[in-house]
Design a protein around this motif. Structure first.
Motif, PDB file in Angstrom:
ATOM      1  N   UNK A 172      -1.675   3.042  12.386  1.00  0.00           N
ATOM      2  CA  UNK A 172      -2.387   4.511  11.808  1.00  0.00           C
ATOM      3  C   UNK A 172      -3.523   5.395  12.768  1.00  0.00           C
ATOM      4  N   UNK A 173      -3.656   6.983  12.471  1.00  0.00           N
ATOM      5  CA  UNK A 173      -4.545   7.219  12.984  1.00  0.00           C
ATOM      6  C   UNK A 173      -5.970   7.033  12.075  1.00  0.00           C
ATOM      7  N   UNK A 174      -6.703   5.966  12.081  1.00  0.00           N
ATOM      8  CA  UNK A 174      -8.037   6.086  10.812  1.00  0.00           C
ATOM      9  C   UNK A 174      -9.351   6.704  12.290  1.00  0.00           C
ATOM     10  N   UNK A 175     -10.060   7.607  11.791  1.00  0.00           N
ATOM     11  CA  UNK A 175     -11.061   8.004  12.650  1.00  0.00           C
ATOM     12  C   UNK A 175     -11.726   8.810  11.842  1.00  0.00           C
ATOM     13  N   UNK A 176     -13.327   8.601  12.245  1.00  0.00           N
ATOM     14  CA  UNK A 176     -14.207   9.667  11.359  1.00  0.00           C
ATOM     15  C   UNK A 176     -14.479   9.172  10.253  1.00  0.00           C
ATOM     16  N   UNK A 177     -15.887   9.058   9.800  1.00  0.00           N
ATOM     17  CA  UNK A 177     -16.492   8.204   8.431  1.00  0.00           C
ATOM     18  C   UNK A 177     -15.438   8.530   7.320  1.00  0.00           C
ATOM     19  N   UNK A 178     -15.538   8.090   6.090  1.00  0.00           N
ATOM     20  CA  UNK A 178     -15.250   7.728   5.047  1.00  0.00           C
ATOM     21  C   UNK A 178     -14.125   6.636   4.473  1.00  0.00           C
ATOM     22  N   UNK A 179     -13.809   7.605   3.394  1.00  0.00           N
ATOM     23  CA  UNK A 179     -13.243   5.959   2.456  1.00  0.00           C
ATOM     24  C   UNK A 179     -11.156   6.173   2.760  1.00  0.00           C
ATOM     25  N   UNK A 180     -10.748   4.868   2.766  1.00  0.00           N
ATOM     26  CA  UNK A 180      -9.747   4.938   3.001  1.00  0.00           C
ATOM     27  C   UNK A 180      -9.143   3.604   1.999  1.00  0.00           C
ATOM     28  N   UNK A 181      -7.540   3.482   1.848  1.00  0.00           N
ATOM     29  CA  UNK A 181      -6.943   3.243   1.016  1.00  0.00           C
ATOM     30  C   UNK A 181      -6.141   1.891   1.888  1.00  0.00           C
ATOM     31  N   UNK A 182      -6.138   0.839   2.161  1.00  0.00           N
ATOM     32  CA  UNK A 182      -5.180   0.242   2.967  1.00  0.00           C
ATOM     33  C   UNK A 182      -4.465  -1.132   2.249  1.00  0.00           C
ATOM     34  N   UNK A 183      -2.873  -1.453   2.270  1.00  0.00           N
ATOM     35  CA  UNK A 183      -2.098  -2.003   1.745  1.00  0.00           C
ATOM     36  C   UNK A 183      -1.673  -3.074   2.705  1.00  0.00           C
ATOM     37  N   UNK A 184      -1.771  -3.824   2.290  1.00  0.00           N
ATOM     38  CA  UNK A 184      -1.655  -5.476   3.531  1.00  0.00           C
ATOM     39  C   UNK A 184      -0.439  -5.948   2.855  1.00  0.00           C
ATOM     40  N   UNK A 185       0.282  -6.710   3.776  1.00  0.00           N
ATOM     41  CA  UNK A 185       2.104  -6.928   2.985  1.00  0.00           C
ATOM     42  C   UNK A 185       1.450  -8.464   3.769  1.00  0.00           C
ATOM     43  N   UNK A 186       2.373  -9.744   3.287  1.00  0.00           N
ATOM     44  CA  UNK A 186       1.787 -10.685   3.890  1.00  0.00           C
ATOM     45  C   UNK A 186       3.434 -11.446   3.323  1.00  0.00           C
ATOM     46  N   UNK A 187       4.098 -11.672   4.800  1.00  0.00           N
ATOM     47  CA  UNK A 187       6.015 -12.470   3.788  1.00  0.00           C
ATOM     48  C   UNK A 187       5.908 -13.800   4.477  1.00  0.00           C
ATOM     49  N   UNK A 188       6.482 -15.098   4.102  1.00  0.00           N
ATOM     50  CA  UNK A 188       6.596 -15.571   4.019  1.00  0.00           C
ATOM     51  C   UNK A 188       7.635 -16.298   4.178  1.00  0.00           C
ATOM     52  N   UNK A 189       8.181 -17.321   4.624  1.00  0.00           N
ATOM     53  CA  UNK A 189      10.119 -17.915   5.162  1.00  0.00           C
ATOM     54  C   UNK A 189      10.115 -18.395   3.825  1.00  0.00           C
ATOM     55  N   UNK A 190       8.527 -19.769   2.930  1.00  0.00           N
ATOM     56  CA  UNK A 190       9.176 -20.132   2.060  1.00  0.00           C
ATOM     57  C   UNK A 190       8.431 -20.231   0.155  1.00  0.00           C
TER      58      UNK A 190
END
Length: 218
Positions: A172-190
């Motif tokens: 993702x092209x995140x560049x320049x001062x400012x505010x952003x919202x990033x969603x992170x995701x973690x998958x697991x087998x069990x």
């Protein structure tokens, strides 16, 4: 239900019911017996109190993963190295290890208009390892992954040089001062999947940049 969800269960069986009928023939569980159904509620209550007292059952023990974020979670080995911001993943289960955990970015929004920044999915790197899959032990153990990097010569541009990609075209092209919202995701087998939204406040100097946990859900 406990067998289907792969969690520990407490068994109760009414006197007169076939002891090894149906699923009871395949599930290994020692059932407490009762004769009057009106006594079942008190029996369940007393059994839970007993387990809590003997420490065989922990009310804080959960089969899920959770995020942890601190402003101190960034690393530089040398002055010329990039700033690497980490997000930690904890496993509050009492004894089960989360296996084959993989971290991704799911969505990036530019605030305040919430414009979506396009990118292609790619695996993020776990701190201290060169493999994309990681085990997270139970208890207080936690593993961090590289949320993003900030190069010294471009302090307002995010990079993922250490991620498992061979081209920055997928980033993702995140560049320049400012505010952003990033969603992170973690998958697991069990373990159930985990996702969380983080607010990024990108400043002119990386040490002033903030990455704060906003919300998480399974």
């Amino acid at each position: 239900m406990a067998s289907y969800l792969d969690i520990d269960g407490i068994g109760f069986q009414e006197v007169g019911v076939r002891r090894c009928d149906g699923i009871m023939a395949t599930v290994q569980i020692n059932c407490a017996t009762f004769e009057k159904r009106s006594d079942l509620r008190c029996l369940v209550h007393d059994k839970i109190k007993e387990l809590l007292r003997t420490q065989l059952w922990d009310p804080h023990w959960k089969k899920l993963l959770r995020f942890r974020r601190s402003d101190d979670d960034f690393r530089r080995r040398k002055p010329q190295d990039p700033y690497i911001f980490h997000i930690s993943v904890e496993n509050p289960h009492r004894r089960k290890t989360a296996i084959s955990c993989v971290a991704y970015i799911e969505e990036v929004l530019h605030l305040p208009d919430r414009t979506r920044i396009p990118f292609s999915p790619f695996e993020l790197k776990w701190a201290g390892t060169t493999v994309p899959f990681k085990k997270i032990r139970p208890g207080d153990a936690a593993r961090g992954f590289d949320a993003f990097e900030i190069p010294k010569d471009k302090p307002t541009k995010l990079r993922w040089d250490l991620a498992y990609t061979d081209t920055e075209e997928v980033w993702p092209r995140v560049e320049g001062p400012g505010e952003y919202e990033i969603t992170y995701f973690v998958a697991s087998y069990n373990f159930p999947p985990l996702r969380a939204m983080f607010k990024l406040v990108l400043k002119a100097h990386p040490e002033e940049t903030r990455l704060d946990l906003l919300d998480s859900e399974l």
